[in-house]
Design an enzyme around this catalytic site. Sequence first.
Site, mmCIF file in Angstrom:
data_model
loop_
_atom_site.group_PDB
_atom_site.id
_atom_site.type_symbol
_atom_site.label_atom_id
_atom_site.label_comp_id
_atom_site.label_asym_id
_atom_site.label_seq_id
_atom_site.Cartn_x
_atom_site.Cartn_y
_atom_site.Cartn_z
ATOM 1 N N ASP A 172 34.425 10.460 -19.119
ATOM 2 C CA ASP A 172 33.976 11.856 -19.182
ATOM 3 C C ASP A 172 33.651 12.128 -20.644
ATOM 4 O O ASP A 172 33.905 11.289 -21.523
ATOM 5 C CB ASP A 172 35.103 12.787 -18.687
ATOM 6 C CG ASP A 172 34.706 14.252 -18.758
ATOM 7 O OD1 ASP A 172 33.597 14.592 -18.323
ATOM 8 O OD2 ASP A 172 35.494 15.079 -19.281
ATOM 9 N N SER A 173 33.124 13.311 -20.896
ATOM 10 C CA SER A 173 32.841 13.692 -22.279
ATOM 11 C C SER A 173 34.127 13.966 -23.065
ATOM 12 O O SER A 173 34.112 13.941 -24.293
ATOM 13 C CB SER A 173 31.956 14.944 -22.291
ATOM 14 O OG SER A 173 32.629 15.989 -21.606
ATOM 15 N N TYR B 177 28.636 17.279 -22.802
ATOM 16 C CA TYR B 177 27.502 16.634 -22.131
ATOM 17 C C TYR B 177 26.599 17.682 -21.463
ATOM 18 O O TYR B 177 25.400 17.475 -21.324
ATOM 19 C CB TYR B 177 28.001 15.678 -21.032
ATOM 20 C CG TYR B 177 28.357 14.282 -21.485
ATOM 21 C CD1 TYR B 177 28.464 13.940 -22.824
ATOM 22 C CD2 TYR B 177 28.585 13.286 -20.538
ATOM 23 C CE1 TYR B 177 28.805 12.649 -23.208
ATOM 24 C CE2 TYR B 177 28.919 11.991 -20.917
ATOM 25 C CZ TYR B 177 29.024 11.673 -22.246
ATOM 26 O OH TYR B 177 29.354 10.391 -22.623
ATOM 27 N N GLY B 178 27.219 18.751 -21.012
ATOM 28 C CA GLY B 178 26.499 19.709 -20.171
ATOM 29 C C GLY B 178 25.297 20.355 -20.824
ATOM 30 O O GLY B 178 24.409 20.870 -20.136
ATOM 31 N N CYS C 235 32.689 12.852 -14.386
ATOM 32 C CA CYS C 235 31.956 13.918 -15.057
ATOM 33 C C CYS C 235 30.780 14.292 -14.160
ATOM 34 O O CYS C 235 29.994 13.415 -13.779
ATOM 35 C CB CYS C 235 31.451 13.384 -16.399
ATOM 36 S SG CYS C 235 30.279 14.466 -17.226
ATOM 37 N N ASN C 236 30.697 15.563 -13.815
ATOM 38 C CA ASN C 236 29.592 16.000 -12.954
ATOM 39 C C ASN C 236 28.247 15.863 -13.652
ATOM 40 O O ASN C 236 27.258 15.478 -13.034
ATOM 41 C CB ASN C 236 29.786 17.462 -12.551
ATOM 42 C CG ASN C 236 30.804 17.635 -11.449
ATOM 43 O OD1 ASN C 236 30.472 17.757 -10.287
ATOM 44 N ND2 ASN C 236 32.078 17.631 -11.816
ATOM 45 N N GLU D 134 38.328 22.784 -24.201
ATOM 46 C CA GLU D 134 38.508 21.751 -25.230
ATOM 47 C C GLU D 134 39.044 22.344 -26.536
ATOM 48 O O GLU D 134 39.629 21.638 -27.342
ATOM 49 C CB GLU D 134 37.178 21.014 -25.487
ATOM 50 C CG GLU D 134 36.715 20.146 -24.326
ATOM 51 C CD GLU D 134 37.361 18.751 -24.285
ATOM 52 O OE1 GLU D 134 37.945 18.318 -25.297
ATOM 53 O OE2 GLU D 134 37.268 18.103 -23.219
ATOM 54 N N CYS E 232 32.572 20.844 -12.378
ATOM 55 C CA CYS E 232 32.726 20.215 -13.693
ATOM 56 C C CYS E 232 34.177 19.774 -13.709
ATOM 57 O O CYS E 232 35.068 20.538 -13.287
ATOM 58 C CB CYS E 232 32.465 21.219 -14.808
ATOM 59 S SG CYS E 232 33.004 20.644 -16.443
ATOM 60 N N THR E 233 34.434 18.571 -14.177
ATOM 61 C CA THR E 233 35.797 18.053 -14.054
ATOM 62 C C THR E 233 36.785 18.742 -14.994
ATOM 63 O O THR E 233 37.998 18.559 -14.862
ATOM 64 C CB THR E 233 35.820 16.529 -14.277
ATOM 65 O OG1 THR E 233 35.154 16.224 -15.505
ATOM 66 C CG2 THR E 233 35.140 15.810 -13.121
ATOM 67 N N HIS E 234 36.285 19.551 -15.926
ATOM 68 C CA HIS E 234 37.195 20.363 -16.736
ATOM 69 C C HIS E 234 37.739 21.558 -15.934
ATOM 70 O O HIS E 234 38.830 22.053 -16.208
ATOM 71 C CB HIS E 234 36.470 20.936 -17.959
ATOM 72 C CG HIS E 234 36.232 19.964 -19.061
ATOM 73 N ND1 HIS E 234 35.306 18.955 -18.996
ATOM 74 C CD2 HIS E 234 36.805 19.860 -20.285
ATOM 75 C CE1 HIS E 234 35.305 18.272 -20.137
ATOM 76 N NE2 HIS E 234 36.215 18.799 -20.940
HETATM 77 N N1 DGL Z 1 33.498 17.412 -17.545
HETATM 78 C C1 DGL Z 1 32.100 17.199 -17.516
HETATM 79 C C2 DGL Z 1 31.434 17.603 -16.243
HETATM 80 O O1 DGL Z 1 32.050 17.439 -15.203
HETATM 81 C C3 DGL Z 1 31.324 17.456 -18.786
HETATM 82 C C4 DGL Z 1 31.468 18.765 -19.425
HETATM 83 C C5 DGL Z 1 30.692 18.802 -20.717
HETATM 84 O O2 DGL Z 1 30.921 17.953 -21.565
HETATM 85 O O3 DGL Z 1 29.829 19.679 -20.838
HETATM 86 O O4 DGL Z 1 30.319 18.019 -16.195
#
Ligand code: DGL
Length: 259
Positions: free
Chosen positions: A11-12, A43-44, A74-75, A153, A185-187
């Site tokens: 993931d990011s 990443y988003g 990570c989505n 984060e 989003c996995t966060h």
């Molecule tokens: N946790 C990631 C996701 O599921 C990335 C979030 C990010 O870095 O923007 O999209």
Amino acid sequence: MKKQRKIGLFDSGLGGLTVLRALEEKLPQVDKVYYGDTLHLPYGDKSDEAIGAFSREIVGFLAAEGCDVIVIACNSASAAAGTMLEESFPDLTFINVIDPVVASLAQGPQRKTALLGTRATVRSGAYTKRLDALRVAHELIALPTPLLVPLIEDGFLGTGIEISVLEHYLNDPTLEGIEAIVPGCTHYPLLREAAAKLRPGVDWIDAPAIVAEAVVTACGAAIEGSGTTTYYLSDATPSFLALASSTFGITAHWDKKVL
Ligand code: DGL
């Protein structure tokens, strides 16, 4: 015969740890390698090309570490790079975090559902396209919620600020009358309590558990291993290490590995 497998997740940053945590419950004995690409977080907000390039390097690294099952935890990367990764690494087994959740939605009740995600995930239309491909009637309303990852984060969970920001997003008129929320989003599973306070009657989809179940299915009878998890980061900041410890109880050493 039981086969030994090694699972790589990436993931990011912290988000994929929600998937790792769910996986530890189901496959504690399987060896795992986690890579957090904190140097390129978030990443988003990146282009598909950039997310694809980062992801390809990481998967190459995880394969070199001996992983034969890769969880794209990570989505944004699942949406932007999932297909490319499968084509680029045909010998590896991939599980992305979108397909298992789409399959679960397809089997569940048809109801107005909010999909909260990063800009990259929402831009891709991945959830809607995959539900359409399954010919499932649905009312999935996707909303980009880009402030949520930086909040998490930066350690704002539990301050109340995350509740205000989530409330702002949930008050979007398009989400009026929703009955379920997909944390796309996995966060975001870390916001489950905040969402329950704001929308007590709304069903919060347990995406990490659904993905972990898909990993179990993909691994088959692979129950061998020493249960070791190794952690890597592309950039190690004191705040990240503190959050990994306070939020997930991970006090293990994180190796710095720039790809
Ligand atoms: N946790 C990631 C996701 O599921 C990335 C979030 C990010 O870095 O923007 O999209």
